[in-house]
Every structure is written in structure tokens, then in C-alpha cells.
Write an enzyme that holds these catalytic residues in place. Structure first.
Site, PDB file in Angstrom:
ATOM      1  CG  ASN A   1     -10.789 -30.641  48.570  1.00 13.51           C
ATOM      2  OD1 ASN A   1     -10.330 -30.314  47.479  1.00 13.51           O
ATOM      3  ND2 ASN A   1     -12.005 -30.310  48.959  1.00 13.51           N
TER       4      ASN A   1
ATOM      5  NE  ARG B   1      -8.498 -22.946  51.498  1.00 10.61           N
ATOM      6  CZ  ARG B   1      -9.585 -23.042  50.740  1.00 10.61           C
ATOM      7  NH1 ARG B   1      -9.566 -22.643  49.481  1.00 10.61           N
ATOM      8  NH2 ARG B   1     -10.689 -23.547  51.234  1.00 10.61           N
TER       9      ARG B   1
ATOM     10  CG  ASP C   1     -12.770 -26.512  59.018  1.00 12.47           C
ATOM     11  OD1 ASP C   1     -12.891 -27.561  58.364  1.00 12.47           O
ATOM     12  OD2 ASP C   1     -13.728 -25.972  59.594  1.00 12.47           O
TER      13      ASP C   1
ATOM     14  CE  LYS D   1     -10.638 -27.006  52.077  1.00 14.86           C
ATOM     15  NZ  LYS D   1     -11.032 -27.395  53.418  1.00 14.86           N
TER      16      LYS D   1
END
EC number: 3.6.1.66
Length: 200
Positions: free
Chosen positions: A9, A183, A73, A12
Site C-alpha cells: 500500500n 499508527r 495491520d 502506508k
């Protein structure tokens, strides 16, 4: 010590590289031929470990001495949707694209008679290397709304207003978001572990 990110991704990868800028970071496809990883865990932590293990195990013996595989995740849990989409956040609509996922979340919320709901983001970070397996966790509380606002970010950012703010994540700058995100919190803890492993 080098870190290989167990994600393809692009959003990300950029976010992880920014937060982990003190380390030598490589995207998954910079080191390995891309391959599919089945995320069949029942929790964010299980799925993060599944991805990190798969990428680390795909490295050759020399690479295993140089690299730690790091995986994230994450997802959003919406109170009026009984915690959904949760671990299915990235594939909530069945199509796998951010816009379809956001549309489904709003439609499900409206079906239940709500225009907004308390919600929280969760991030689990897993690290796998020759020294073992490690994981960290971070959360960010706030609410989801039924109208997209803002141009930044990805995923559900344009629907999520963090607690203490009056803007969505997609209306915040990268620095503002990175200082409060789920995150970021999980990665700050991961950095402590990575620094200890690097000394070892």
C-alpha cells in the site's frame, strides 16, 4: 539493521517511511517479487504477524541476517456498527478500494439511523527477525461522520474526526496526523524495540 515493510500500500509505505525516518527502510517490492498474503487472523495483531512472518520467510538467508520485517495491520471500529469494519476495514466493500469502503460505511451507518458515531482506529505493528517476534499496539479515538471532508490521507481519514479536533484526519497536515495517529503511537513503541534490537 534494515527494515522491510510488509505492505504494498503506497500510502502506508509513505507514512511508515516518514515516521521511521531514522531507520533504513525498504518497501516490500524493492526487495522481493510481490506475492499475495492471506490475512486470515481474527485480530489486528494476528494479521500483522501473519504478514511480517510471510515477508521475513520469503527473504534468503543473507537477507534474513540484515533485515527485520515490519508489518502494520490497522482499521476502524465504529460503535453503531458493533465494531465493524474492524479487521475487514481494507476490504469492507468487497472491492478493496478506499472510496467504496467509505461509501459502504456511511450507508451502513445511515441504514441504522445515524449520521455520526463514536469510533476508534486501531493499529498493530509486528516485527519479525532472527531475534524473534515482537508487536505493539496503538489506538486513536474520535467519531465518524456521514460526509467526506478534506483531501489528505487515505482509507477512512476523510470521515474520521479525532477526539479534541473539529477537523477530519484528511483536513489535518501530515505532521498533525502523524503526531496523534494510532499508527504513530504503535510505531513509537516499535521504535524502542527496534533500537534495542539494533544495539544487540
Amino acid at each position: 539493521m534494515k527494515i522491510i515493510l510488509a505492505t504494498s500500500n503506497k500510502h502506508k509505505v509513505l507514512e511508515l517511511k516518514e515516521i521511521l525516518k531514522d531507520f533504513e527502510i525498504y518497501a516490500f517490492d524493492e526487495v522481493l517479487m510481490p506475492f499475495e498474503i492471506e490475512e486470515n487472523g481474527k485480530t489486528f495483531k494476528e494479521n500483522a504477524l501473519i504478514k511480517a512472518r510471510a515477508v521475513f520467510n520469503a527473504l534468503d538467508e543473507k537477507q534474513k541476517k540484515d533485515f527485520i520485517a515490519l508489518s502494520d495491520d490497522s482499521g476502524i471500529c465504529v460503535d453503531v456498527l458493533e465494531g465493524n469494519p474492524g479487521i475487514y476495514s481494507a476490504r469492507f466493500s468487497g472491492k478493496g478500494d478506499d472510496k467504496s469502503n467509505r461509501d459502504k460505511l456511511v450507508n451502513e451507518m445511515i441504514k441504522k439511523g445515524f449520521k455520526q458515531s463514536k469510533a476508534h482506529y486501531v493499529a498493530a505493528i509486528a516485527m519479525v527477525g532472527l531475534m524473534g517476534e515482537f508487536s505493539t499496539h496503538g489506538t486513536m479515538h474520535g467519531k465518524v461522520i456521514d460526509t467526506e471532508k478534506g483531501e489528505n490521507g487515505f482509507g477512512y481519514d476523510s470521515l474520521f474526526i479525532p477526539k479534541g479536533f473539529d477537523k477530519t484526519l484528511a483536513q489535518l497536515s501530515v505532521d498533525e496526523k502523524n503526531n496523534i495517529s494510532h499508527r504513530f503511537k504503535a510505531l513509537e513503541l516499535a521504535k524502542i524495540i527496534l533500537k534495542i534490537l539494533n544495539k544487540g
